[in-house]
Motif scaffolding. Structure first.
Motif, mmCIF file in Angstrom:
data_model
loop_
_atom_site.group_PDB
_atom_site.id
_atom_site.type_symbol
_atom_site.label_atom_id
_atom_site.label_comp_id
_atom_site.label_asym_id
_atom_site.label_seq_id
_atom_site.Cartn_x
_atom_site.Cartn_y
_atom_site.Cartn_z
ATOM 1 N N LEU A 97 -9.601 3.610 -7.667
ATOM 2 C CA LEU A 97 -9.036 3.788 -9.000
ATOM 3 C C LEU A 97 -7.760 2.990 -9.240
ATOM 4 N N ASP A 98 -6.914 2.848 -8.239
ATOM 5 C CA ASP A 98 -5.654 2.137 -8.410
ATOM 6 C C ASP A 98 -5.909 0.629 -8.376
ATOM 7 N N GLU A 99 -5.666 -0.037 -9.486
ATOM 8 C CA GLU A 99 -6.046 -1.443 -9.621
ATOM 9 C C GLU A 99 -5.362 -2.335 -8.593
ATOM 10 N N ASP A 100 -4.082 -2.116 -8.342
ATOM 11 C CA ASP A 100 -3.366 -2.960 -7.380
ATOM 12 C C ASP A 100 -3.927 -2.780 -5.973
ATOM 13 N N THR A 101 -4.200 -1.541 -5.613
ATOM 14 C CA THR A 101 -4.742 -1.275 -4.278
ATOM 15 C C THR A 101 -6.173 -1.797 -4.159
ATOM 16 N N LYS A 102 -6.952 -1.673 -5.225
ATOM 17 C CA LYS A 102 -8.324 -2.194 -5.209
ATOM 18 C C LYS A 102 -8.320 -3.713 -5.021
ATOM 19 N N ALA A 103 -7.367 -4.391 -5.658
ATOM 20 C CA ALA A 103 -7.268 -5.845 -5.502
ATOM 21 C C ALA A 103 -6.966 -6.219 -4.058
ATOM 22 N N LEU A 104 -6.113 -5.427 -3.402
ATOM 23 C CA LEU A 104 -5.827 -5.662 -1.987
ATOM 24 C C LEU A 104 -7.089 -5.478 -1.147
ATOM 25 N N ALA A 105 -7.877 -4.454 -1.483
ATOM 26 C CA ALA A 105 -9.113 -4.190 -0.738
ATOM 27 C C ALA A 105 -10.106 -5.328 -0.900
ATOM 28 N N ASP A 106 -10.225 -5.859 -2.118
ATOM 29 C CA ASP A 106 -11.153 -6.968 -2.350
ATOM 30 C C ASP A 106 -10.728 -8.212 -1.567
ATOM 31 N N LYS A 107 -9.426 -8.487 -1.568
ATOM 32 C CA LYS A 107 -8.935 -9.653 -0.829
ATOM 33 C C LYS A 107 -9.168 -9.483 0.665
ATOM 34 N N GLN A 108 -8.924 -8.272 1.142
ATOM 35 C CA GLN A 108 -9.154 -8.007 2.556
ATOM 36 C C GLN A 108 -10.616 -8.213 2.916
ATOM 37 N N ILE A 163 0.838 -1.203 0.000
ATOM 38 C CA ILE A 163 0.000 0.000 0.000
ATOM 39 C C ILE A 163 0.868 1.245 0.000
ATOM 40 N N HIS A 164 1.900 1.241 0.816
ATOM 41 C CA HIS A 164 2.814 2.392 0.877
ATOM 42 C C HIS A 164 3.448 2.642 -0.489
ATOM 43 N N LYS A 165 3.895 1.579 -1.154
ATOM 44 C CA LYS A 165 4.538 1.696 -2.464
ATOM 45 C C LYS A 165 3.549 2.229 -3.501
ATOM 46 N N ASN A 166 2.339 1.673 -3.533
ATOM 47 C CA ASN A 166 1.337 2.104 -4.507
ATOM 48 C C ASN A 166 0.998 3.584 -4.331
ATOM 49 N N ASN A 189 -10.417 -5.585 9.399
ATOM 50 C CA ASN A 189 -9.041 -5.169 9.539
ATOM 51 C C ASN A 189 -8.965 -3.659 9.326
ATOM 52 N N VAL A 190 -7.779 -3.098 9.328
ATOM 53 C CA VAL A 190 -7.619 -1.690 8.982
ATOM 54 C C VAL A 190 -8.080 -1.518 7.540
ATOM 55 N N PRO A 191 -9.107 -0.702 7.280
ATOM 56 C CA PRO A 191 -9.581 -0.534 5.904
ATOM 57 C C PRO A 191 -8.459 -0.054 4.993
ATOM 58 N N THR A 192 -8.484 -0.505 3.755
ATOM 59 C CA THR A 192 -7.409 -0.172 2.832
ATOM 60 C C THR A 192 -7.288 1.329 2.627
ATOM 61 N N ASP A 193 -8.431 2.034 2.503
ATOM 62 C CA ASP A 193 -8.341 3.481 2.278
ATOM 63 C C ASP A 193 -7.743 4.196 3.483
ATOM 64 N N LEU A 194 -8.037 3.697 4.690
ATOM 65 C CA LEU A 194 -7.440 4.290 5.885
ATOM 66 C C LEU A 194 -5.937 4.024 5.917
ATOM 67 N N ALA A 195 -5.543 2.819 5.488
ATOM 68 C CA ALA A 195 -4.107 2.507 5.438
ATOM 69 C C ALA A 195 -3.394 3.424 4.446
ATOM 70 N N VAL A 196 -4.031 3.735 3.320
ATOM 71 C CA VAL A 196 -3.444 4.670 2.356
ATOM 72 C C VAL A 196 -3.273 6.041 3.011
#
Length: 467
Positions: A373-384, A44-47, A80-87
């Protein structure tokens, strides 16, 4: 049923010191009940660091104050920590400070906090009872100075946001239209044992409509055998929204009543017929006025329309109520509508007047848009999502299908956010057909009153004394 309560203007409530408010947060730092894996955080940090979508440096003040009946941070539902909050944490060093309230008293508490100068920053607009009432009463502030709706992050939802402008300003920052507002929850085992076709299969074939919905009820319902039809407090507006025309719309900056539209008459008459045939369980002699969602898991009720938030919990929690074979589909299509419309939610947030960090809120909302919008980050969110809530891929696919329907044909109902009295009148009256009152009787009793409410608001869009 949760009785919707409409807020009282902060100007009318006596000021209270923050120490006396029962909805306070003692610590600045959130308490994480579940933390992301280190590898996920690193990705997430890298993206977020490499993307051109997110701009600006880390925030000098990263704390944003959130008042709600639910926490953005991890809570007891197993998320878990929501992906958007982690961003937000990784990109801007941001933190959400949670001020806990009940659903029923959130507006009262908001008014108290405004008077206490606590500096609450943002509030959820997605319940669709805050706009335009909150703009009229000056509880919420325009967000145009902090979010650029023409930017690459927001351009995809610019038209949607532009459809909710009041007095020339955006008061809701809508991250996305959502398809999870109301779906039909059912138990596949119950359907199979009754010899009925799975609604998911009907949906896949393009045959899931009002006729199929009623046909299943006709074959299943038999109160003498404890087989009930439709339960819950969401189904009336859920079915109404499938016509694609909300009770009240905002057109060219003015509120317009649609309760006299022929499609509204058609759906109301249909709900009246469902009631007369004994297909509406809630309010019946057998069930009374208490929703019984567990009857889905027990195989006693066929349909329980509700928000998919019912499944945004650990699997052990939702399966305890709805059973291991629980599933959901969109509300059935109106066979006479020009498109497939479903109840459309609006993931939207409001800036509170007097907030301490509107810039921080804007950056957090940018992070939410980035996650979509970011495909890699969205994929992480779906998996989470699947990992936290125990969803199958089929459930995620159905949720995505509902999301596509909502984005293709968004019809967002703001009737609860017009004014206290008007919202309550519509909420009560538009349910009556499903409870046995002919629509023509209801329409004749309310249409003139609704028109007067709208005329008053339209004539004085900046008035703070409209009730």
């Amino acid at each position: 049923m949760k009785k919707l309560r409409y807020f009282i203007s902060a100007l009318l409530i006596a000021a209270m010191p923050a120490s006396l408010l029962s909805c306070s947060s003692k610590d600045d730092a959130p308490k994480y009940s579940k933390e992301l894996d280190t590898s996920v955080r690193e990705e997430i940090h890298k993206n977020a660091a490499e993307s051109d979508l997110l701009t600006g440096d880390k925030l000098e003040n990263g704390v944003i104050k959130w008042l709600s009946d639910w926490d953005i941070n991890p809570d007891g539902t197993g998320k878990n920590v929501p992906t958007d909050l982690a961003v937000f944490q990784e990109r801007y060093g941001g933190t959400v400070k949670y001020y806990k309230c009940t659903y029923e008293n959130r507006y009262d508490k908001l008014a108290e906090y405004i008077n206490s100068d606590e500096g609450i920053d943002f509030f959820y607009g997605g319940n669709l009872d805050a706009f335009p009432n909150g703009a009229i009463k000056k509880i919420f502030a325009p967000i145009d100075d902090y979010i650029d709706f023409d930017s690459p992050l927001w351009e995809d939802v610019k038209d949607l946001n532009d459809s909710f402008i009041w007095n020339g300003k955006h008061y809701m920052a809508g991250v996305q239209a959502t398809g999870d507002k109301v779906g039909v929850i059912y138990n596949r085992k119950t359907v199979a044992e009754a010899g009925l076709e799975d609604p998911a299969d009907l949906f896949a074939k393009g045959e899931w409509d009002w006729d199929a919905f009623e046909n299943m009820l006709e074959q299943y319902v038999d109160p003498s055998k404890q087989r009930y039809g439709i339960d819950g407090w969401w189904f009336e507006f859920g079915l109404m929204n499938t016509i694609g025309i909300p009770p009240v719309s905002l057109e060219n900056g003015k509120l317009v009543s649609n309760i006299g539209d022929p499609s509204m008459e058609r759906v109301q008459n249909w709900m009246y017929e469902l009631s007369q045939k004994g297909y509406v369980a809630i309010g019946s002699e057998d069930l009374g006025w208490e929703a019984k969602p567990a009857y889905i898991g027990e195989g006693k009720t066929l349909f329980y329309p509700a928000g998919l938030y019912e499944f945004y919990k650990e699997k052990s929690q939702w399966s305890k109520t709805f059973g291991n074979d629980a599933f959901f589909v969109p509300m059935p299509k109106d066979p006479k509508a020009d498109e497939y419309y479903i109840p459309t939610g609006f993931e939207a947030y409001m800036l509170v007047c007097g907030g301490s960090n509107p810039e921080g809120v804007a950056k957090y909302l940018d992070c939410k848009r980035f996650t979509h919008l970011d495909e890699d980050t969205k994929a992480l969110a779906d998996k989470q999502f699947t990992d936290d809530y125990g969803w199958s891929q089929e459930m995620l696919d159905m949720k995505n299908s509902m999301q596509e329907l909502a984005e293709e044909n968004p019809v967002i109902d703001i009737s609860k956010g017009i004014s206290d009295d008007c919202g309550e009148l519509l909420d009560d009256s538009l349910r009556k057909a499903a409870r046995g009152t002919p629509w023509n009787e209801t329409y004749e009793s309310i249409y003139a009153t609704v028109d007067k409410y709208l005329e008053k608001i339209n004539a004085a869009p900046e008035a703070a004394d409209i009730e």
